[in-house]
Design an enzyme around this catalytic site. Structure first.
Site, short mmCIF file in Angstrom:
data_model
loop_
_atom_site.label_atom_id
_atom_site.label_comp_id
_atom_site.label_asym_id
_atom_site.label_seq_id
_atom_site.Cartn_x
_atom_site.Cartn_y
_atom_site.Cartn_z
N CYS A 1 41.54 52.04 -15.03
CA CYS A 1 40.22 51.43 -14.85
C CYS A 1 40.25 49.95 -15.27
O CYS A 1 40.42 49.64 -16.45
CB CYS A 1 39.21 52.21 -15.68
N CYS B 1 37.61 48.95 -17.82
CA CYS B 1 37.97 49.52 -19.14
C CYS B 1 38.98 48.60 -19.84
O CYS B 1 38.85 48.31 -21.03
CB CYS B 1 38.58 50.90 -18.98
#
Length: 149
Positions: free
Chosen positions: A70, A73
């Site tokens: 991600c 993230c």
């Protein structure tokens, strides 16, 4: 602060320690492994450690549900790290890799990542999806804790 004792779970050996509230800021060590209870870094949690930290810590626990693939993230990771330095020892910051712990992600209905979930006394009191900067993380936690009280 008062001299009440709090249960603080060691980020290293996961032993529950009793620490006087007025000594949280004095770099307390674990009674079992003798390592620092707070180092200003988020801790990685698997399902077993998650239950122990969220269920037994008597300080709030902020969990970042994330995944290595991600982009947002990975972008938020340094801000979350910096927020740990700012919020500890009054809030424990932790990370749950949803790829390694899909059961936890399912248990808490994590549908997008990153998702921050704030736990107080073992129950979730606030949730925020999407990447945030350090200042936003700290302000969000402080506002959520003020509402939870």
């Amino acid at each position: 602060m008062s001299a009440e004792s709090l249960h603080i779970v060691c980020p290293h050996c996961h032993t529950t320690n009793r620490v006087r509230a007025d000594q949280l800021g004095q770099a307390p060590d674990c009674g079992r492994c003798h390592r620092p209870l707070f180092e200003g870094h988020p801790i990685a949690l698997d399902a077993e450690a998650f239950e122990r930290h969220v269920g037994r810590n008597q300080i709030p626990v902020l969990v970042d549900f994330w995944a290595p693939w991600c982009g947002p993230c990975r972008m938020m990771a340094p801000a979350f790290e910096a927020a740990a330095r700012q919020l500890e020892p009054h809030v424990r910051l932790a990370k749950v890799n949803t790829e390694e712990e899909p059961g936890l992600a399912a248990q808490f209905g994590i549908r997008s990542i990153p998702t921050l979930a704030l736990f107080v006394g073992g129950r979730e009191v606030a949730r925020q999806a999407g990447a945030m900067g350090q200042g936003d993380i700290v302000r969000w936690v402080q506002a959520a804790l003020a509402q939870a009280r």
